[in-house]
Structures are given as C-alpha cells and as structure tokens.
Design a protein around this motif. Structure first.
Motif, short mmCIF file in Angstrom:
data_model
loop_
_atom_site.label_atom_id
_atom_site.label_comp_id
_atom_site.label_asym_id
_atom_site.label_seq_id
_atom_site.Cartn_x
_atom_site.Cartn_y
_atom_site.Cartn_z
N LEU A 153 -3.77 -5.51 -0.09
CA LEU A 153 -4.95 -6.20 0.46
C LEU A 153 -4.88 -7.69 0.19
O LEU A 153 -5.18 -8.52 1.05
N VAL A 162 -3.43 7.28 2.23
CA VAL A 162 -3.25 6.36 3.37
C VAL A 162 -2.33 5.19 3.01
O VAL A 162 -1.32 4.95 3.66
N CYS A 163 -2.68 4.50 1.94
CA CYS A 163 -1.89 3.34 1.53
C CYS A 163 -0.79 3.81 0.57
O CYS A 163 -0.73 3.43 -0.59
N PRO A 198 2.85 3.18 4.72
CA PRO A 198 1.39 3.34 4.72
C PRO A 198 0.86 3.54 6.14
O PRO A 198 1.43 3.00 7.09
N SER A 199 -0.22 4.33 6.26
CA SER A 199 -0.77 4.63 7.58
C SER A 199 -1.84 3.59 7.94
O SER A 199 -3.04 3.90 8.01
N CYS A 200 -1.40 2.38 8.17
CA CYS A 200 -2.34 1.27 8.38
C CYS A 200 -3.25 1.50 9.59
O CYS A 200 -4.39 1.03 9.61
N CYS A 246 -6.30 3.18 8.45
CA CYS A 246 -6.84 2.68 7.18
C CYS A 246 -8.23 2.08 7.40
O CYS A 246 -8.40 1.25 8.28
N VAL A 303 -9.76 -0.08 5.78
CA VAL A 303 -9.92 -1.49 5.38
C VAL A 303 -8.83 -2.38 5.97
O VAL A 303 -8.58 -3.46 5.48
N HIS A 304 -8.23 -1.93 7.08
CA HIS A 304 -7.09 -2.72 7.58
C HIS A 304 -7.49 -4.10 8.06
O HIS A 304 -6.69 -5.02 8.05
N CYS A 313 -6.81 -6.65 5.27
CA CYS A 313 -5.54 -6.52 4.55
C CYS A 313 -4.57 -7.66 4.91
O CYS A 313 -4.11 -7.76 6.05
N ARG A 368 -0.92 -6.36 5.80
CA ARG A 368 -0.88 -5.81 7.15
C ARG A 368 -0.87 -6.96 8.17
O ARG A 368 -0.10 -6.95 9.13
N GLU A 413 3.41 -4.93 4.84
CA GLU A 413 2.92 -3.76 4.10
C GLU A 413 4.06 -2.91 3.51
O GLU A 413 3.88 -2.25 2.51
FE1 SF4 Z 1 -2.61 -0.33 2.80
FE2 SF4 Z 1 -3.31 -2.57 4.04
FE3 SF4 Z 1 -2.08 -0.65 5.39
FE4 SF4 Z 1 -4.60 -0.31 4.56
S1 SF4 Z 1 -3.88 -1.79 6.05
S2 SF4 Z 1 -2.92 1.17 4.46
S3 SF4 Z 1 -4.55 -1.39 2.62
S4 SF4 Z 1 -1.23 -1.83 3.71
#
Ligand code: SF4
Length: 374
Positions: free
Chosen positions: A160, A203-204, A209-211, A214, A216-217, A220, A223, A228
């Motif tokens: 983040l 997720v992270c 990571p499954s952005c 997510c 909170v993407h 981030c 991201r 990431e």
């Molecule tokens: Fe992790 Fe950022 Fe991807 Fe969210 S957007 S999964 S916090 S790298």
C-alpha cells in the motif's frame, strides 16, 4: 522503471480511514468462515493465535476444537500435566508453542485469577505472548485498538505504501505497527485486525496478489506503479544446516523402544526412536558404526537387520534432519534399558501409546519401519 512515491511518506490519516471503511465492508461480505471467528472467548482466541503461528489454517482447523474440548478453560489447561498437552498437540509441530501455552495458562490461572488481561501490556507478561499475539488478543477478543503486525500485515502495508527498502518490509519495522494502529483506530479493532490479516492471507498474497478484487486497490501505491510483484523484495534464504542420525528401531519381542527427547532443543520432551548422530560421510549408513553407538548408548546387546529402511528426511524451520531407520532386536531376557545420557526410555507394545507427545517425525519413522501407518 515505473515511478513510485518515496518510501518514507506515510499513508495519511484520511487514507487510513478510507482503508478502514473499505476493509470493514469487505470483511463483512466475504471473510472465511473460520471456527475461532465465532467466539469472543479470549482464551479460545489465544489458543487459535498460538496454533496459527507458522501453521496453515486448514491444519489448525483440525486441532483447535479438539484442544478446547479437552482443555475448555484456562484453569483446566493450567491444571493439566505437560504430557497431556503435548499429546493433544501431537502432529501440529513447533512443540515449544504448546509448552509455552501451558506455562502461560499457569501464569494466567495463578497471577491473573484466570482472566486474560485486556491490554496488550498486561498480555505481554504472559509466557509465550509476544507483541503480535498480545495485539491479536487485545484487538480480536477485547476490541482494543492495539496494533498487530505479522508477515501478512507487513506485506499489505509495504505494498500500500510502496515501500521498496527491504529493511522496511520486515514485520518488525515500526512503521507497519504505526500503520496498523492507525487503521484499527479508525473503526472496530476486532473487525479490522482480522480484515488486515485476511487480506494478506487471501488477496494480497506473497506471489501474484489478486489486485483486481482487492477492496483497497484504489489506495495502493505498488499497484498504481505496477510494482505489486516486486514488493516485498524476495528474501535471501540461508541454507539450513543439515544433520544426520541413525534412528534405532530396537524390538524386544513385540515391543519397540522409544526415548523421550531432551528437555531443550528440537522436539523437547517428545517421544521418538532413539537417535544417534552420525557422520554424513558414511553414505547410506554403516551398521557397525550404529551398533557401536547403540550398544554404548543403551548398554543392551542387540542384533541389527542387514539393511536400513531407507532415509527419512525431516525439514524443520531452520534445519534439516536426515535419518536412517535401522531395525534391531534385543534378547527377550533384557528388562532394564538405560540411556547413558539419562534420557527416559520406554518399551511400547505394537500399536500402543506412550504418555506424552508423539511428533510427526516419529510417525514418519514408524511408517518407514512398517510399524504404524496413520
Ligand atoms: Fe495488495 Fe495492493 Fe494488490 Fe491490494 S492492490 S492486493 S494491497 S498489491
């Protein structure tokens, strides 16, 4: 090279509040249905947090409830003897945790009237409860805004915040604790502590990571900069030291000899086949070397089988053991056996049990010699 904001600019209070709102909503909608999430009992939450250290959730799901069925309260656990606790922990690994949990229960029963303290400071006085576990119990059980940072939370925050310095990606780095305290203070600590850990676990994740899903993407930095997968930086793994043993499967009639491991070190206090360290150079093992070691170590004349039962490899966190199980027979006339170094020994009936913990390593060795397969 994609651009990214400097490491040291912290996430603003406004961002932390936005994260708290998004995480609360996401956790409410999609959190895994884990049994320890249904309780507010601080003792049960403490047990789950200790079990979850270095251990997969699916494994802990098999152990948590049976452990609580056997030791339903901190007083019951405190009153149990250590062998009972190790027995119940058998197969879960990292047995030091069980010993410390037991010691901790005795402390809580004796010094705190059986009730866990609500504040992290009081919790940290309990044997085996470190900064992370104290934060987890205080936030999850008591809804206190006490920070908790494990590898999952550190990774989420490092991404983040777009933290590229490896030294600042470690869970011990203070800025992660400030971040976690900020997020937990912006809503329900009980929900947010679990949501942060859940995000890191599901997720992270460390790799890929499954952005796209997510919650909170939008906040981030990693991201946004397409970094990431590069944060956190891969750790330089040190090669684990390797140790070599003979594992003596000595039978007298139908009984098999087990020994209790020393009170300190790996598998402390657990039951195993008698082990004798050997030099790695002796290839797949040398019968006469084992015979010398075993007869000197146990003081019982014995006859070894012609060949060993292969090699059993067991990987601990920071070391690797290679064990050569070798079957042997002692005369039925032999009654007393004594290890020269004073370790406790026991003749166990086929399929029988010993009082105390039997670790996974022992089960592997027993399978290798055809003694027990479960
Ligand atoms: Fe992790 Fe950022 Fe991807 Fe969210 S957007 S999964 S916090 S790298």
């Amino acid at each position: 090279m994609p651009s990214i904001a400097p490491d040291r600019s912290p996430l603003s209070a406004e961002t932390q509040r936005a994260l708290a709102v998004a995480l609360t909503r996401w956790f409410g909608q999609g959190a895994r249905d884990l049994p320890w999430r249904k309780t507010r009992d601080p003792y049960a939450i403490w047990v789950s947090e200790i079990m979850l250290q270095q251990t997969r959730v699916e494994t802990v799901e098999r152990y948590w409830k049976p452990f609580l069925d056997r030791f339903p309260t901190v007083e019951v656990l405190a009153a149990a003897d250590r062998d009972e606790v190790l027995e119940q922990w058998s197969g879960l690994g990292y047995y030091r945790r069980a010993r410390l949990l037991h010691e901790g229960a005795r402390y809580v029963a004796g010094e705190c009237g059986g009730a866990l303290p609500e504040a992290a400071r009081g919790l940290r006085a309990i044997p085996g409860v470190g900064r992370y576990t104290a934060g987890a119990i205080a936030s999850i059980a008591f809804d206190q805004p006490e920070a908790l940072v494990d590898g999952n939370v550190a990774r989420v925050h490092a991404r983040l915040a777009g933290t590229r310095e490896p030294s600042r990606q470690d869970a011990k780095a203070e800025h992660h604790w400030e971040f976690a305290a900020g997020v937990l203070g912006a809503g329900s600590p009980r929900i947010l502590a679990q949501a942060l850990m859940e995000l890191g676990a599901t997720v992270c994740t460390p790799r890929s990571p499954s952005c796209e899903v997510c919650p909170v993407h939008d906040h981030c930095r990693a991201r946004a900069a397409g970094l990431e997968s590069e944060i956190p930086a891969p750790k330089q793994r040190k090669r684990s030291p390797e140790h070599h043993f003979y594992a003596l499967a000595l039978r007298r009639g139908e009984k098999l000899l087990l020994e209790r491991r020393p009170e300190t070190g790996l598998l402390a206090g657990m039951w195993c086949l008698p082990l004798f360290e050997r030099r790695a150079e002796s290839g797949s093992g040398d019968a006469s070397a084992l015979l010398d070691l075993a007869q000197a170590g146990i003081g019982v004349p014995m006859r070894l089988s012609e060949d060993p039962d292969g090699v059993v490899k067991h990987v601990f966190t920071h070391r690797v053991w290679h064990l050569i199980p070798w079957q042997a027979r002692a005369s039925r006339a032999v009654r007393t056996v004594k290890r020269e170094d004073g370790r406790e020994l026991a003749w166990v009936e086929k399929g029988g049990v010993v009082r105390g913990g039997v670790p996974t390593l022992t089960r592997k060795l027993l399978r290798a010699i055809g003694e027990r397969s479960e």
